[in-house]
Design a protein around this motif. Structure first.
Motif, PDB file in Angstrom:
ATOM      1  N   ALA A  31     -47.248 -50.590 120.306  1.00  0.00           N
ATOM      2  CA  ALA A  31     -46.513 -51.212 119.201  1.00  0.00           C
ATOM      3  C   ALA A  31     -45.843 -52.501 119.657  1.00  0.00           C
ATOM      4  O   ALA A  31     -45.826 -53.490 118.915  1.00  0.00           O
ATOM      5  N   GLN A  32     -45.310 -52.506 120.881  1.00  0.00           N
ATOM      6  CA  GLN A  32     -44.642 -53.701 121.398  1.00  0.00           C
ATOM      7  C   GLN A  32     -45.604 -54.883 121.426  1.00  0.00           C
ATOM      8  O   GLN A  32     -45.262 -55.985 121.003  1.00  0.00           O
ATOM      9  N   GLY A  33     -46.829 -54.649 121.876  1.00  0.00           N
ATOM     10  CA  GLY A  33     -47.832 -55.712 121.906  1.00  0.00           C
ATOM     11  C   GLY A  33     -48.186 -56.211 120.518  1.00  0.00           C
ATOM     12  O   GLY A  33     -48.301 -57.424 120.289  1.00  0.00           O
ATOM     13  N   ILE A  81     -37.099 -39.753 113.428  1.00  0.00           N
ATOM     14  CA  ILE A  81     -38.488 -39.999 113.793  1.00  0.00           C
ATOM     15  C   ILE A  81     -38.478 -40.691 115.151  1.00  0.00           C
ATOM     16  O   ILE A  81     -37.534 -41.426 115.459  1.00  0.00           O
ATOM     17  N   THR A  82     -39.495 -40.426 115.974  1.00  0.00           N
ATOM     18  CA  THR A  82     -39.551 -41.017 117.307  1.00  0.00           C
ATOM     19  C   THR A  82     -40.925 -41.639 117.543  1.00  0.00           C
ATOM     20  O   THR A  82     -41.838 -41.476 116.729  1.00  0.00           O
ATOM     21  N   ILE A  83     -41.061 -42.306 118.669  1.00  0.00           N
ATOM     22  CA  ILE A  83     -42.342 -42.874 119.077  1.00  0.00           C
ATOM     23  C   ILE A  83     -42.558 -42.524 120.540  1.00  0.00           C
ATOM     24  O   ILE A  83     -41.607 -42.517 121.330  1.00  0.00           O
ATOM     25  N   SER A  84     -43.787 -42.189 120.885  1.00  0.00           N
ATOM     26  CA  SER A  84     -44.111 -41.834 122.265  1.00  0.00           C
ATOM     27  C   SER A  84     -44.042 -43.079 123.147  1.00  0.00           C
ATOM     28  O   SER A  84     -44.061 -44.215 122.657  1.00  0.00           O
ATOM     29  N   GLU A  85     -44.005 -42.870 124.448  1.00  0.00           N
ATOM     30  CA  GLU A  85     -43.978 -43.996 125.384  1.00  0.00           C
ATOM     31  C   GLU A  85     -45.223 -44.871 125.219  1.00  0.00           C
ATOM     32  O   GLU A  85     -45.127 -46.086 125.142  1.00  0.00           O
ATOM     33  N   SER A 119     -38.411 -37.217 104.027  1.00  0.00           N
ATOM     34  CA  SER A 119     -38.407 -35.752 103.998  1.00  0.00           C
ATOM     35  C   SER A 119     -39.695 -35.168 104.557  1.00  0.00           C
ATOM     36  O   SER A 119     -39.698 -34.092 105.139  1.00  0.00           O
ATOM     37  N   LEU A 120     -40.810 -35.878 104.408  1.00  0.00           N
ATOM     38  CA  LEU A 120     -42.097 -35.397 104.921  1.00  0.00           C
ATOM     39  C   LEU A 120     -42.330 -35.799 106.378  1.00  0.00           C
ATOM     40  O   LEU A 120     -43.181 -35.232 107.047  1.00  0.00           O
ATOM     41  N   LEU A 121     -41.570 -36.785 106.865  1.00  0.00           N
ATOM     42  CA  LEU A 121     -41.758 -37.284 108.223  1.00  0.00           C
ATOM     43  C   LEU A 121     -40.677 -36.834 109.205  1.00  0.00           C
ATOM     44  O   LEU A 121     -40.805 -37.053 110.402  1.00  0.00           O
ATOM     45  N   ARG A 122     -39.622 -36.218 108.707  1.00  0.00           N
ATOM     46  CA  ARG A 122     -38.484 -35.858 109.560  1.00  0.00           C
ATOM     47  C   ARG A 122     -38.951 -35.032 110.766  1.00  0.00           C
ATOM     48  O   ARG A 122     -39.653 -34.049 110.609  1.00  0.00           O
ATOM     49  N   GLY A 123     -38.588 -35.480 111.960  1.00  0.00           N
ATOM     50  CA  GLY A 123     -38.951 -34.780 113.188  1.00  0.00           C
ATOM     51  C   GLY A 123     -40.287 -35.199 113.759  1.00  0.00           C
ATOM     52  O   GLY A 123     -40.720 -34.701 114.794  1.00  0.00           O
ATOM     53  N   SER A 124     -40.980 -36.142 113.114  1.00  0.00           N
ATOM     54  CA  SER A 124     -42.307 -36.567 113.556  1.00  0.00           C
ATOM     55  C   SER A 124     -42.226 -37.541 114.725  1.00  0.00           C
ATOM     56  O   SER A 124     -41.211 -38.195 114.948  1.00  0.00           O
ATOM     57  N   GLU A 125     -43.355 -37.641 115.444  1.00  0.00           N
ATOM     58  CA  GLU A 125     -43.483 -38.600 116.529  1.00  0.00           C
ATOM     59  C   GLU A 125     -44.717 -39.463 116.270  1.00  0.00           C
ATOM     60  O   GLU A 125     -45.805 -38.951 116.048  1.00  0.00           O
ATOM     61  N   VAL A 126     -44.515 -40.776 116.308  1.00  0.00           N
ATOM     62  CA  VAL A 126     -45.620 -41.722 116.210  1.00  0.00           C
ATOM     63  C   VAL A 126     -46.213 -41.843 117.609  1.00  0.00           C
ATOM     64  O   VAL A 126     -45.488 -41.943 118.596  1.00  0.00           O
ATOM     65  N   ASP A 127     -47.522 -41.819 117.703  1.00  0.00           N
ATOM     66  CA  ASP A 127     -48.193 -41.875 118.999  1.00  0.00           C
ATOM     67  C   ASP A 127     -49.415 -42.781 118.868  1.00  0.00           C
ATOM     68  O   ASP A 127     -49.834 -43.126 117.762  1.00  0.00           O
ATOM     69  N   PHE A 128     -49.967 -43.167 119.996  1.00  0.00           N
ATOM     70  CA  PHE A 128     -51.219 -43.917 120.016  1.00  0.00           C
ATOM     71  C   PHE A 128     -52.210 -43.100 120.813  1.00  0.00           C
ATOM     72  O   PHE A 128     -51.900 -42.649 121.914  1.00  0.00           O
ATOM     73  N   GLY A 158     -32.125 -48.081 101.190  1.00  0.00           N
ATOM     74  CA  GLY A 158     -32.527 -46.685 101.306  1.00  0.00           C
ATOM     75  C   GLY A 158     -33.355 -46.383 102.545  1.00  0.00           C
ATOM     76  O   GLY A 158     -33.631 -45.220 102.833  1.00  0.00           O
ATOM     77  N   ASP A 159     -33.781 -47.425 103.288  1.00  0.00           N
ATOM     78  CA  ASP A 159     -34.552 -47.203 104.505  1.00  0.00           C
ATOM     79  C   ASP A 159     -33.729 -46.485 105.565  1.00  0.00           C
ATOM     80  O   ASP A 159     -32.526 -46.737 105.710  1.00  0.00           O
ATOM     81  N   THR A 160     -34.373 -45.614 106.301  1.00  0.00           N
ATOM     82  CA  THR A 160     -33.806 -45.066 107.524  1.00  0.00           C
ATOM     83  C   THR A 160     -34.405 -45.897 108.646  1.00  0.00           C
ATOM     84  O   THR A 160     -35.627 -46.087 108.703  1.00  0.00           O
ATOM     85  N   ILE A 161     -33.549 -46.430 109.495  1.00  0.00           N
ATOM     86  CA  ILE A 161     -33.995 -47.288 110.588  1.00  0.00           C
ATOM     87  C   ILE A 161     -33.633 -46.611 111.903  1.00  0.00           C
ATOM     88  O   ILE A 161     -32.476 -46.267 112.141  1.00  0.00           O
ATOM     89  N   VAL A 162     -34.633 -46.390 112.723  1.00  0.00           N
ATOM     90  CA  VAL A 162     -34.446 -45.744 114.020  1.00  0.00           C
ATOM     91  C   VAL A 162     -34.990 -46.685 115.089  1.00  0.00           C
ATOM     92  O   VAL A 162     -36.099 -47.205 114.948  1.00  0.00           O
ATOM     93  N   ILE A 163     -34.215 -46.913 116.124  1.00  0.00           N
ATOM     94  CA  ILE A 163     -34.691 -47.667 117.282  1.00  0.00           C
ATOM     95  C   ILE A 163     -34.983 -46.634 118.364  1.00  0.00           C
ATOM     96  O   ILE A 163     -34.099 -45.900 118.793  1.00  0.00           O
ATOM     97  N   ASP A 164     -36.250 -46.545 118.777  1.00  0.00           N
ATOM     98  CA  ASP A 164     -36.649 -45.597 119.813  1.00  0.00           C
ATOM     99  C   ASP A 164     -37.554 -46.320 120.806  1.00  0.00           C
ATOM    100  O   ASP A 164     -38.521 -46.971 120.395  1.00  0.00           O
ATOM    101  N   ARG A 165     -37.230 -46.229 122.074  1.00  0.00           N
ATOM    102  CA  ARG A 165     -37.992 -46.880 123.154  1.00  0.00           C
ATOM    103  C   ARG A 165     -38.158 -48.376 122.885  1.00  0.00           C
ATOM    104  O   ARG A 165     -39.193 -48.960 123.196  1.00  0.00           O
TER     105      ARG A 165
END
Length: 140
Positions: A28-30, A18-22, A86-95, A67-74
């Motif tokens: 999210a950082q704020g 899973i990823t997050i947009s710029e 399984s339902l989120l695989r390949g998804s991108e979180v965006d604002f 059982g958590d998958t932890i991804v650090i992105d940006r």
């Protein structure tokens, strides 16, 4: 020979679950900085409900559960439980920001349809559970 192996390894960056947009990462950082929780991340999860069968959920969480998958992105830690992955695989979180305000959304390649302004989705093309409607994005 060792240099060749290193360059091959560097060129084969593993694909993130899973990823997050710029822009999403900036927002999210704020939020994370003002949460007061040390080492917190954004928990992204799926729950039953919504006009299409599933709904996205997000929360600030400083716990890493078994059982958590932890991804650090940006620079943002994303936590996804085993059932939701399984339902989120390949998804991108965006604002996204629009005339109705702004908020986090999920661009999910696994969703075959969605409603409720993208907050609810279905993956199999089946009818909405219990005959629920298509939801829609109204400005009423």
């Amino acid at each position: 020979m060792t240099a060749g192996i290193l360059s091959e390894m560097q060129g084969s960056t593993p694909v993130k679950e899973i990823t997050i947009s710029e822009f999403g990462a900036q927002k999210a950082q704020g939020i994370l900085a003002s949460s007061g929780k040390e080492n917190a991340g954004v928990r992204v999860f799926i729950k039953s409900g919504g006009c299409s069968g599933y709904q996205y959920g997000m929360a600030i969480d400083d716990r890493e559960l078994e059982g958590d998958t932890i991804v650090i992105d940006r620079g943002i830690k994303l936590l996804v439980d085993q059932m939701s992955l399984s339902l989120l695989r390949g998804s991108e979180v965006d604002f996204v920001e629009n005339m109705m305000g702004g908020g986090f959304t999920v661009h999910n390649p696994n969703a075959t349809s969605n409603c409720g302004c993208g907050h609810s989705f279905r993956t199999d093309g089946a009818q909405s559970p219990d005959g629920e409607g298509s939801g829609g994005c109204s400005s009423a």
